[in-house]
Motif scaffolding. Structure first.
Motif, PDB file in Angstrom:
ATOM      1  N   GLU A 294       0.540  -0.868   0.303  1.00  0.00           N
ATOM      2  CA  GLU A 294       0.320   0.086  -0.153  1.00  0.00           C
ATOM      3  C   GLU A 294       0.896   1.090   0.260  1.00  0.00           C
ATOM      4  O   GLU A 294       0.126   2.319  -0.676  1.00  0.00           O
TER       5      GLU A 294
ATOM      6  N   LEU B 199      -6.525  -3.426 -13.637  1.00  0.00           N
ATOM      7  CA  LEU B 199      -7.631  -2.746 -12.090  1.00  0.00           C
ATOM      8  C   LEU B 199      -6.535  -1.592 -10.700  1.00  0.00           C
ATOM      9  O   LEU B 199      -7.247  -1.069 -10.033  1.00  0.00           O
ATOM     10  N   LEU B 200      -5.417  -2.455 -10.496  1.00  0.00           N
ATOM     11  CA  LEU B 200      -4.487  -1.183  -9.191  1.00  0.00           C
ATOM     12  C   LEU B 200      -4.321  -0.034  -9.370  1.00  0.00           C
ATOM     13  O   LEU B 200      -4.819   0.457  -9.381  1.00  0.00           O
TER      14      LEU B 200
ATOM     15  N   ASP C  68      -6.545   1.853 -11.667  1.00  0.00           N
ATOM     16  CA  ASP C  68      -7.673   2.282 -11.816  1.00  0.00           C
ATOM     17  C   ASP C  68      -7.858   2.445 -10.067  1.00  0.00           C
ATOM     18  O   ASP C  68      -8.972   3.690 -10.353  1.00  0.00           O
ATOM     19  N   ALA C  69      -7.833   1.763  -8.897  1.00  0.00           N
ATOM     20  CA  ALA C  69      -7.822   2.253  -8.072  1.00  0.00           C
ATOM     21  C   ALA C  69      -7.825   2.667  -7.171  1.00  0.00           C
ATOM     22  O   ALA C  69      -7.439   3.746  -6.522  1.00  0.00           O
TER      23      ALA C  69
ATOM     24  N   ILE D 210      -8.617   5.981  -8.692  1.00  0.00           N
ATOM     25  CA  ILE D 210     -10.208   6.519  -7.659  1.00  0.00           C
ATOM     26  C   ILE D 210      -9.980   7.200  -6.201  1.00  0.00           C
ATOM     27  O   ILE D 210     -10.352   8.114  -5.747  1.00  0.00           O
ATOM     28  N   TYR D 211      -8.875   6.508  -5.713  1.00  0.00           N
ATOM     29  CA  TYR D 211      -8.306   6.585  -4.874  1.00  0.00           C
ATOM     30  C   TYR D 211      -7.611   8.606  -4.775  1.00  0.00           C
ATOM     31  O   TYR D 211      -7.852   9.398  -4.487  1.00  0.00           O
TER      32      TYR D 211
END
Length: 186
Positions: free
Chosen positions: A21, A155-156, A158-159, A162-163
């Motif tokens: 993270e 996907l990562l 994109d996440a 978005i964050y």
């Protein structure tokens, strides 16, 4: 068929849950503070880069894809996001070196934190997925080639975007504004 779909979904879930993270947060921070963002990758990694670039544009970031005819020169305070499963793609190493020479930040999205590009990058995002290389440390997969890496990167990233938008990127990224930026020539 349902078993195949569930297996692929489980594989991707496992990869994404294993991402550091701290690395993802650093990429978000660098995207937010950069004047402009340049995205580069070869082959399918390049396609994932183009998908990210489109979403960055929708989010109000000034973004370019390396190699397109309208891409300007990279400069100080810009960010190059290089996507390479191996972390040693020759053209990306050249781009990263050139970006560093002019004072731009380089951020590598890869499976290989010990790669040549990683060594000169300002940040790396390790995606612990299988690539076409099938190095011993890569996870097992039922998928061919670099499918697991490509899907996970998509996907990562994109996440992370978005964050970044939800945490207050000052890019005019409300849903209505993003919709206005969506192509109307389709």
């Amino acid at each position: 068929m349902k078993n195949m779909i569930n297996t692929v979904a489980q594989e991707i879930t496992h990869v994404l849950s294993s991402v550091d993270e701290t690395q993802a947060l650093l990429l978000s921070k660098k995207m937010n503070k950069s004047k402009r963002i340049f995205v580069s990758g070869e082959g399918r990694s390049g396609l994932m880069g183009k998908a990210l670039a489109m979403r960055l544009m929708h989010g109000g970031f000034e973004v370019y894809v390396v190699g397109e005819t309208i891409t300007p020169n990279i400069e100080n305070n810009d960010l190059l996001i290089a996507i390479s499963g191996s972390g040693s793609t020759a053209s990306l190493l050249q781009f990263a070196t050139q970006a560093k020479e002019v004072g731009a930040d380089v951020f590598l999205v890869t499976t290989n934190s010990d790669s040549k590009i990683a060594a000169i990058s300002d940040g790396i995002l390790v995606v612990p997925a299988a690539t076409k290389k099938r190095r011993p440390e890569e996870p097992k997969t039922i998928q061919p080639l670099g499918n697991q890496f490509d899907q996970s990167v998509h996907l990562l990233l994109d996440a992370i975007l978005i964050y970044t938008i939800q945490k207050g990127a000052d890019t005019g990224s409300k849903y209505e504004e993003m919709t206005q930026r969506h192509s109307n020539l389709e």
